[in-house]
Design an enzyme around this catalytic site. Structure first.
Site, PDB file in Angstrom:
ATOM      1  N   ASP A  49       0.891  -1.102   0.101  1.00  0.00           N
ATOM      2  CA  ASP A  49       0.131  -0.051  -0.064  1.00  0.00           C
ATOM      3  C   ASP A  49       1.014   1.190  -0.111  1.00  0.00           C
ATOM      4  OD1 ASP A  49      -1.636   1.975   0.347  1.00  0.00           O
ATOM      5  OD2 ASP A  49      -2.441   1.548   2.231  1.00  0.00           O
ATOM      6  N   THR A  83      -0.681   5.034  -4.615  1.00  0.00           N
ATOM      7  CA  THR A  83       0.543   4.726  -5.246  1.00  0.00           C
ATOM      8  C   THR A  83       0.332   5.434  -6.717  1.00  0.00           C
ATOM      9  OG1 THR A  83       0.149   2.474  -4.533  1.00  0.00           O
ATOM     10  CG2 THR A  83       2.041   2.728  -6.206  1.00  0.00           C
ATOM     11  N   ASP A 361      -8.671   0.257   2.344  1.00  0.00           N
ATOM     12  CA  ASP A 361      -8.651   0.940   0.928  1.00  0.00           C
ATOM     13  C   ASP A 361     -10.118   0.615   0.336  1.00  0.00           C
ATOM     14  OD1 ASP A 361      -6.204   1.894   1.014  1.00  0.00           O
ATOM     15  OD2 ASP A 361      -5.253   0.686  -0.413  1.00  0.00           O
TER      16      ASP A 361
END
Length: 524
Positions: A49, A83, A361
């Site tokens: 992550d 990301t 997430d």
């Protein structure tokens, strides 16, 4: 004072930003690598992550620090795309480097970038397709594609289910690895007197208190002088009477379960268990609030003020289960709960932490869809479409801004390119094919399947991204790139150099209580 200015700073900032982007570049996409980090306390974190990685890294360079902030804002705003945002910002700066070398003015580049951003968002609006929030299959596909890149991809459906249940709290119990979303809450407590009190109550009436059910103690030591033996008896009886009244006030409402954040005295326990009421004491305030939201009770501060409306009746079951070697109390099967607990179980601590991060997430993705039900294609398709459209538009941009604008268009390709790299494909060939497909902004939905590396229609593969994540990613990345480009000076104050030979100034000594009674205090 140390001061760097001009091109040197731009170079350094771009380098730093690229370094950060390179650290997490390989964690993008379903074929992503994991990173193993040693944190300050010597613990090990294994994750992919983006935000979790950057959180652990300790970086001195100011530009790199601001890159890390990016992923944090992204995480807080929309919870996913941490990301991508870094990779994109790194790429934006990378393409800007050429213009800086040609001594373009940073503001020109920024202007072009901002224009590119507006157009990019417009493209997103154009290709977004609405989704029906109640269509569970579509929701699942979306959440799954957002966490398919994560370590828990292998229990993909499970985590996706958990996430959607948790956000819509229409909990459906799923028993993979015993992880589930409870239609209610659970907390780590047992009843006060395990032998005497019921551990399973159907349709309990719940009373929540945040006051102690015991005799009020004096603030500090209280001395009472008693002349006669009988007075002592009277004193004890007064205490008992007080507690009895308290309990009577509570029992008036015929509760099945009394939960308090503070203490319960032995006597109170006796009265309550005699009335067949289970009691739980010293509960964390946060847990208490959650129970209140789940079962519809109101937390009461003084037993005298209890009303019928304060009793929580919406729970279907109160039960205490033993998980591992600890007891947990469950208050579940609530009717339309406003809070819920997600119970995760895993093989080891590291796995569990990673599952939890992935679940967060997934939950934010589900939340985003509920907020803004629009979908975009995943697999780099969105970025390619944006890129193609911007390339076309760049011919109509006047003046010097045209080149940076075009470069920004190219920078969007960083995402699909990284995806291709992580799959171990021939990057150049794949990218050319993809660009060919997207050439005139058509085939908006053709992207890269990160698992097999095929170029396919994302609609068929059900690889989606939510609109709010994508637009937030683009905004954050471009704004950050502009911010870093506009820095032309880094001034850092440095401590004065000491003349060689001079010893370091002594720290003024501060006396602690320990040496306050040393000999030196006493004048001779």
């Amino acid at each position: 004072m140390k001061r760097e200015s001009g091109a040197k700073v731009h170079q350094a900032n771009i380098q730093a930003a690229k370094a950060v982007a390179d650290i997490i570049r390989t964690t993008l996409g379903p074929r992503s690598m994991l990173k193993m980090l040693l944190d300050a306390s010597g613990g090990i974190v294994v994750t992919n992550d983006g935000n979790a990685i950057l959180r652990e890294i300790d970086i001195a360079h100011p530009a790199a620090k601001s890159m890390i902030e990016l992923s944090r804002t992204q995480d807080e705003e929309v919870g996913d795309g941490t990301t991508s945002v870094i990779v994109l910002a790194g790429e934006m700066l990378h393409v800007a480097q050429a213009f800086i070398d040609k001594s373009y003015h940073p503001t020109v580049i920024c202007r072009a970038y901002t224009k590119a951003l507006d157009d990019a968002i417009a493209v997103l609006d154009k290709i977004a397709m609405p989704v029906d929030v109640n269509d569970r299959a579509a929701m699942l596909g979306l959440v799954k594609s957002s966490i398919g890149t994560k370590f828990t991809g292998q229990f993909g459906d499970l985590i996706a289910d958990l996430a959607i249940d948790a956000t819509t709290t229409a909990g459906v119990d799923l028993g993979q690895e015993d992880s589930e979303v409870l239609k209610g809450v659970m907390f780590n407590k047992d009843v006060v007197a395990p032998g005497k009190m019921r551990r399973k109550i159907v349709n309990p009436r719940i009373i929540l208190l945040d006051c102690p059910v015991e005799y009020k103690k004096g603030e500090n030591q209280t001395n009472a002088e008693l002349m006669k033996e009988e007075d002592w008896q009277v004193l004890l009886e007064m205490e008992e009477e007080y507690i009895k009244n308290l309990c009577a006030q509570i029992l008036k409402f015929k509760p099945d379960l009394v939960i308090t954040e503070k203490g319960l005295s032995d006597l109170a326990i006796h009265y309550l268990s005699k009335a067949g009421v289970s009691a739980i004491r010293r509960l964390r305030k946060t847990d208490n609030n959650r129970i209140a939201r789940a079962c519809g009770a109101v937390i009461v501060n003084r037993p005298e003020e209890l009303q019928e409306s304060d009793v929580g009746t919406r729970a279907g079951l109160f039960e205490i289960k033993k998980i591992g070697d600890e007891f947990f109390a469950f208050i579940v099967d609530c009717k339309d709960p406003k809070a819920c607990t997600v119970l995760l179980r895993g093989a080891s601590k590291d796995v569990l932490n990673e599952v939890e991060r992935n679940l967060q997430d997934a939950m934010s993705v589900a939340r985003n869809i509920l907020k803004n039900p629009k979908l975009l294609p995943g697999g780099g398709a969105t970025e390619l479409t944006v890129s193609a459209t911007l390339k076309q538009k760049s011919s109509s941009v006047e003046g010097v801004e045209k080149w940076p604008y075009e470069a920004a268009a190219l920078a969007f390709e960083a995402i699909p390119r990284t995806l291709a790299q992580n799959c171990g494909l021939n990057v150049i060939r794949t990218m050319t094919q993809l660009q060919g497909k997207h050439a005139n902004g058509e085939n908006a939905w053709v992207g890269l399947d990160g698992r097999s590396g095929d170029i396919v229609d994302m609609k068929e593969r059900k690889v989606w991204d939510s609109y709010s994540v994508k637009s937030q990613t683009f905004k954050t990345a471009i704004e950050a790139a502009c911010m870093l480009l506009r820095i032309d000076d880094i001034v850092s104050g440095i401590k004065k150099k000491q003349a060689p030979g001079a010893s370091a100034p002594k720290q003024p000594q501060i006396e602690t209580e320990g040496d306050a009674d040393n000999e030196q205090m006493i004048p001779e």
